[in-house]
Design a protein around this motif. Structure first.
Motif, mmCIF file in Angstrom:
data_model
loop_
_atom_site.group_PDB
_atom_site.id
_atom_site.type_symbol
_atom_site.label_atom_id
_atom_site.label_comp_id
_atom_site.label_asym_id
_atom_site.label_seq_id
_atom_site.Cartn_x
_atom_site.Cartn_y
_atom_site.Cartn_z
ATOM 1 N N GLU B 3 0.940 -0.847 0.227
ATOM 2 C CA GLU B 3 0.319 0.184 0.129
ATOM 3 C C GLU B 3 0.877 1.141 0.235
ATOM 4 N N PHE B 4 1.985 1.659 0.448
ATOM 5 C CA PHE B 4 3.308 2.575 0.493
ATOM 6 C C PHE B 4 3.318 2.640 -0.206
ATOM 7 N N ILE B 5 3.593 1.725 -0.814
ATOM 8 C CA ILE B 5 4.788 1.637 -2.865
ATOM 9 C C ILE B 5 3.941 2.148 -3.226
ATOM 10 N N ASN B 6 2.241 1.997 -3.592
ATOM 11 C CA ASN B 6 1.732 2.068 -4.302
ATOM 12 C C ASN B 6 0.623 3.443 -4.456
ATOM 13 N N TYR B 7 0.372 3.688 -3.022
ATOM 14 C CA TYR B 7 -0.300 4.827 -2.651
ATOM 15 C C TYR B 7 0.329 6.223 -2.360
ATOM 16 N N TYR B 8 1.727 6.323 -1.948
ATOM 17 C CA TYR B 8 2.947 7.393 -1.772
ATOM 18 C C TYR B 8 3.732 6.961 -2.792
ATOM 19 N N LEU B 9 4.979 6.143 -2.367
ATOM 20 C CA LEU B 9 5.304 6.223 -2.966
ATOM 21 C C LEU B 9 5.765 6.617 -3.943
ATOM 22 N N ILE B 10 4.974 5.869 -5.000
ATOM 23 C CA ILE B 10 5.097 6.264 -6.858
ATOM 24 C C ILE B 10 4.285 7.571 -7.139
ATOM 25 N N PRO B 11 3.472 8.133 -6.542
ATOM 26 C CA PRO B 11 2.823 9.401 -6.487
ATOM 27 C C PRO B 11 3.855 10.068 -6.020
ATOM 28 N N ALA B 12 4.698 10.249 -4.828
ATOM 29 C CA ALA B 12 6.023 10.899 -4.660
ATOM 30 C C ALA B 12 7.114 10.716 -5.491
ATOM 31 N N LEU B 13 7.122 9.858 -6.088
ATOM 32 C CA LEU B 13 8.565 9.919 -7.136
ATOM 33 C C LEU B 13 7.869 10.770 -8.513
ATOM 34 N N THR B 14 6.520 10.223 -8.968
ATOM 35 C CA THR B 14 6.143 11.232 -10.066
ATOM 36 C C THR B 14 5.769 13.053 -9.642
ATOM 37 N N LEU B 15 5.446 13.383 -8.470
ATOM 38 C CA LEU B 15 5.013 14.746 -7.989
ATOM 39 C C LEU B 15 6.954 14.962 -7.777
ATOM 40 N N GLY B 16 8.030 14.174 -7.644
ATOM 41 C CA GLY B 16 9.534 14.691 -7.498
ATOM 42 C C GLY B 16 10.227 14.521 -8.691
ATOM 43 N N SER B 17 9.053 13.886 -9.785
ATOM 44 C CA SER B 17 9.015 13.970 -11.632
ATOM 45 C C SER B 17 9.415 16.089 -12.364
ATOM 46 N N ILE B 18 7.948 15.502 -11.489
ATOM 47 C CA ILE B 18 7.793 16.833 -11.951
ATOM 48 C C ILE B 18 8.271 18.036 -11.129
ATOM 49 N N TYR B 19 8.224 18.486 -10.697
ATOM 50 C CA TYR B 19 9.367 18.949 -9.536
ATOM 51 C C TYR B 19 10.879 19.267 -10.135
ATOM 52 N N ALA B 20 11.526 18.383 -10.388
ATOM 53 C CA ALA B 20 12.750 18.406 -10.805
ATOM 54 C C ALA B 20 13.266 18.457 -12.126
ATOM 55 N N LEU B 21 11.824 18.427 -13.217
ATOM 56 C CA LEU B 21 12.388 18.921 -13.878
ATOM 57 C C LEU B 21 11.684 20.299 -14.415
ATOM 58 N N GLY B 22 10.983 20.727 -13.343
ATOM 59 C CA GLY B 22 11.106 22.447 -13.291
ATOM 60 C C GLY B 22 12.130 22.530 -12.994
ATOM 61 N N ALA B 23 12.730 22.375 -11.808
ATOM 62 C CA ALA B 23 14.456 22.630 -10.989
ATOM 63 C C ALA B 23 14.717 22.826 -11.798
ATOM 64 N N VAL B 24 15.390 22.381 -12.087
ATOM 65 C CA VAL B 24 16.688 21.785 -13.463
ATOM 66 C C VAL B 24 15.931 23.833 -14.515
#
Ligand SMILES: Nc1ncnc2c1ncn2[C@@H]1O[C@H](COP(=O)(O)OP(=O)(O)O)[C@@H](O)[C@H]1O
Ligand SMILES: [Mg+2]
Lengths: 317, 296, 240
Positions: B3-24
């Motif tokens: 549950e942690f991976i499906n509902y927290y970790l994966i969405p977190a990495l997705t949000l992280g991707s968005i932030y990463a591309l903006g932050a670059v």
């Protein structure tokens, strides 16, 4: 429009622009004199607005208080709390360079606004606080009360102006401008740069808090929507840049002038645009203000009433 | 755990991707043009609307239409640089910062005028999640966003270290005056910076718009967290900004997980404050970031 | 024989008052020319002006007989001028190899591999450091990277601003030797130096700049023997 209608339109215009003039004076102390980039005006404004609203409303189970205090007490509380918030921010941020100070102040202002929306037991969240009194409420009724409030606001504008002017002309103000224009030299002359900046920031934030309080009393109702960064932070910046940063008269002129443009374009767009565009008219005005800022920055940097000895800040200073 | 991976970790990495591309982009602009670009979030918004419009005309998967959004964001970035930022280059950079606040509003109000202030969806209907090993359920978008971001990170790293333009960009970021002495065309480097930063912002905007909806405040709402990521990674260190983006994304999402007891560690309504708080804390305690970036 | 670089009546500054006024200077092909003078005399400003990094208010600059006054820096590199600034003269986060590579962008050398090999032959210390960020090197090695970068465009004229500033005496000698080695490869050198005595020893021609104006010019040996120069710039003592 009939004459009385026009007259009271003018009254509400002058109330709003008076409050903006106070915000501009406050920002002028921070930026115009101190060179401190505060991008979180809305946060300190909001703290002041809620402080004064909670202090002065009748007791309610919807939010903290109210404490039923007189309006001047509310405004003092607004100044003190906003000043305290400013002190906390300044304590950690004034040594940062301007770009970082911009980020930090905007971040903290957003956190403050987030807290206001979510701390429902204190602020009643997005439903807001109703029944906020005005000064002299029992004395006069109806539209005469608007006139009285207008006078009250402009007395405070005058007070803020006198304070700003005194600060500007005092040795303290001269030191402040010396720090703004050449920090290294001021430091070498033994000035405690951080202390001066801290004081500047706190004074400015306290005055911003008073402006927030006045807004709450103006509308008699306060919700988080009244603390939108667009209408508070951004518009005030445009006003000060256009009016003349570093000059207190310029700050007031900017508040009046830009608010006049803002209000007039509202009338214009409402009259000229086809009905289906009316809802979009505010976006057109925001667009125009954004463009106006670019014009001011490029061609009109010293503003309507420039500083007596304007600073020229080039790279590497 | 699942549950942690499906509902927290994966969405977190997705949000992280968005932030990463903006932050670059924020980090590169901060490094090369030396100012905090407060219209960067709105550049993401512009890119998202570009793709939204393209989807109306060519109803294919939005990710295939990213070039349209990127082109629009690049054109917008080059135009504001030419007309609004370049005239201010010889002044203290704070004037450009103020200008960028105005540009943010210009972008946002144009989006409201041209596309209305409604929430609009990029993909209609529901795509079933990918199921891995029978237990891990990953939304297709999340898998695509994370994978694409990693590919972009590698490509960007190669570009910056191997190509002439990339090295010139790093040189200008490092020592602008020496770069001029070496005969590097600074204005060309600046144009390339905008091209890359705007393209990546557009991609981030599309991910964000697909994850939720497209609306005029889409990018502005994400911007402070991206600043946090850029500072965390060290200004002028694009790879640091990518790492920073993932760290901020993880911190925000995982702070709402029920680490102790049954309740979320902090209320989800304060989630965005986590990013801001990290940014403020960094500015106070470690403004050079984790990877020793530059300080203005 | 005409001078490779000929500066006449040059007046320049940073926007306000001019810093250098009416400066004349000729540098012969394949010579080592040295500029000395007190701090703040405008020596760096003179070099920067030749390299189009200041505002020029009057006078002309000619390279190999061609008027180059007003050309941009990026246009001067292809003509055959390279410069090494006084400080911050390497890209600290770029590797040594990348620093050298940057030197080729404005004016690609005819045979890149050979040019780089020649430069590494001049500065063998750098060979082991090619993959290291330049910011991690010692002061002397950084100076080599800086000069190496400037040589990558195969300049005819190399402008050096205080290449020995802050170096230990041992390294100082080494850098001066290296400058002579560079000259042997056919490059003309115009440098500003604080270590006047050593600089004058290797100078074919030297100029003293005071308050932004020409004060004395002559061969290195002449200035070493000049009482006025000895008193003001060589710490008094007898000619060595
Ligand atoms: N970028 C600059 N802007 C304004 N003035 C400068 C600048 N650089 C140097 N100066 C001034 O020009 C004068 C000469 O400086 P410089 O040429 O560096 O002297 P030197 O190299 O002989 O020590 C000094 O008074 C210095 O303050
Ligand atoms: Mg010098």
């Amino acid at each position: 429009m009939e004459w009385t209608g026009l007259f009271f339109y003018l009254v509400s215009f002058l109330i709003a622009s008076g409050i903006y003039a106070i915000l501009c004076l406050a920002l002028n102390i921070q930026w115009g004199m101190g060179g401190l980039f505060n991008a979180g005006i809305a946060g300190f404004f909001a703290v002041g607005a809620y402080a004064s609203a909670i202090m002065t409303t009748a007791p309610s189970d919807k939010h903290l208080g109210g404490f039923g205090m007189p309006v001047p007490v509310g405004l003092v509380a607004a100044a003190v709390l906003a000043g305290l918030a400013g002190w906390a921010v300044a304590k950690i941020c004034v040594r940062l360079k301007s770009d970082y100070l911009a980020m930090a102040s905007i971040g903290i202002a957003e956190i403050l606004r987030l807290v206001i929306v979510n701390a429902e037991r204190v602020t009643n969240g997005s439903l807001g606080i109703a029944g906020i009194p005005r000064p002299f409420d029992g004395w006069v009724q109806g539209r005469a009360a608007d006139l009285l409030f207008l006078g009250f606001v402009w007395v405070i504008v005058a007070a803020a102006y006198v304070v700003s002017q005194r600060l500007h002309d005092s040795p303290w103000g001269r030191t402040l401008r010396a720090i703004r224009d050449n920090e290294a030299a001021a430091r070498a002359a033994g000035k405690d740069v951080e202390r001066f900046r801290l004081q500047t920031f706190v004074i400015g934030c306290a005055i911003m808090g008073v402006a927030g309080g006045l807004t709450a009393h103006e509308f008699k109702f306060l919700s988080p929507a009244a603390t939108e960064p667009l209408m508070v932070t951004f518009l005030v910046w445009v006003m000060l840049m256009a009016g003349g940063s570093g000059n207190n008269k310029g700050a007031i002129a900017g508040g009046l002038g830009i608010w006049a443009i803002w209000s007039m374009t509202e009338i214009l767009t409402n009259q000229l645009l086809p009905p289906e565009w009316i809802t979009r008219s505010s976006y057109i005005r925001i667009l125009l203000i954004g463009l106006l800022l670019q014009f001011v920055l490029q061609k009109f940097r010293s503003g309507l009433i420039p500083e007596a000895s304007p600073p020229i800040r080039f790279k590497g200073d | 755990m699942i549950e942690f991976i499906n509902y927290y970790l994966i969405p977190a990495l997705t949000l992280g991707s968005i932030y990463a591309l903006g932050a670059v982009g924020i980090s590169m602009i901060f490094g090369i043009l030396r100012f905090a670009h407060f219209a960067h979030g709105d550049l993401m918004t512009v890119g998202a609307y570009g793709v939204l419009t393209a989807v109306w005309f060519v109803p294919v998967h939005p990710l295939l239409l990213i070039p349209v959004g990127a082109a629009l964001a690049i054109a917008a970035a080059l135009a504001v640089d030419r007309f609004f930022y370049r005239p201010l280059r010889q002044l203290a950079t704070i004037y450009t910062v103020i200008s960028s606040f105005g540009v943010a509003l210009i972008f946002r109000s144009l989006a409201q005028l041209l596309w209305s202030s409604d929430n609009q969806v990029l993909v209609k209907g529901v795509t079933p999640p990918l199921v891995l090993f029978g237990t891990f359920r990953i939304a297709a978008l999340h898998a695509e966003a994370i994978a694409l971001t990693l590919v972009i990170a590698v490509a960007l790293h190669l570009f910056l270290t191997r190509s002439k333009t990339g090295r010139s960009m790093r040189a200008v970021s490092d020592e602008p005056e020496l770069a001029a002495v070496a005969g590097i065309d600074t204005e060309k480097v600046i144009r390339w910076t905008w091209v890359i930063a705007a393209a990546l912002a557009a991609i981030a905007g599309v991910f964000a718009g697909m994850d939720t909806t497209v609306h005029p405040n889409l990018g502005w709402n994400l911007q402070l967290a991206m600043f946090a990521a850029a500072i965390l990674g060290g200004i002028g260190k694009p790879m640091g900004a990518i790492a920073g983006g993932f760290i901020i994304g993880l911190a925000e999402e995982l702070s709402t997980y029920n680490w102790v007891g049954d309740n979320p560690l902090i209320s989800p309504s304060y989630k965005t404050a986590v990013g801001f708080l990290i940014m403020v804390a960094l500015l106070i305690f470690r403004p050079q970031g984790l990877f020793r970036g530059r300080l203005l | 024989m005409t001078a490779l670089l000929s500066v006449q009546g040059l007046t320049a500054g940073y926007g306000g008052m001019p810093i250098i006024e009416g400066v004349d200077l000729d540098v012969e092909e394949n010579a080592v020319a040295v500029i000395i003078g007190p701090n703040g005399a405008g020596k760096s400003t003179l070099l920067k002006s030749i390299f189009a990094l200041t505002k020029i208010a009057g006078g002309t600059i000619a390279m190999a007989g061609r008027d180059i006054t007003g050309l941009a820096t990026a246009a001067l590199v292809p003509i055959g001028i390279s410069a090494v600034p006084q400080n911050r003269n390497v890209f600290p986060n770029l590797t040594v190899a990348e620093n050298l590579d940057i030197g080729t962008y404005a004016a690609p050398p005819r045979d890149r591999a050979r040019t780089e090999a020649n430069i590494l032959a001049l500065f063998p210390d750098l060979r082991a450091k090619l993959g290291q960020p330049a910011g991690e090197l010692s002061g002397g090695q950084r100076q080599m990277v800086a000069i190496g970068r400037a040589l990558m465009s195969e300049p005819r004229l190399l402008l050096l601003d205080e290449p020995t500033a802050g170096l230990s005496p041992a390294y100082l000698e080494k850098i001066f030797d290296l400058i002579l080695d560079v000259r042997k490869t056919g490059v003309t050198i115009l440098m500003v130096e604080q270590n006047a005595r050593q600089a004058l020893r290797i100078a074919d021609r030297a100029h003293v700049l005071v308050n932004g104006r020409n004060f004395i010019s002559g061969s290195g040996a002449e200035l070493l023997a000049n009482d006025n120069v000895r008193r003001s710039f060589l710490g008094g003592g007898e000619a060595a």
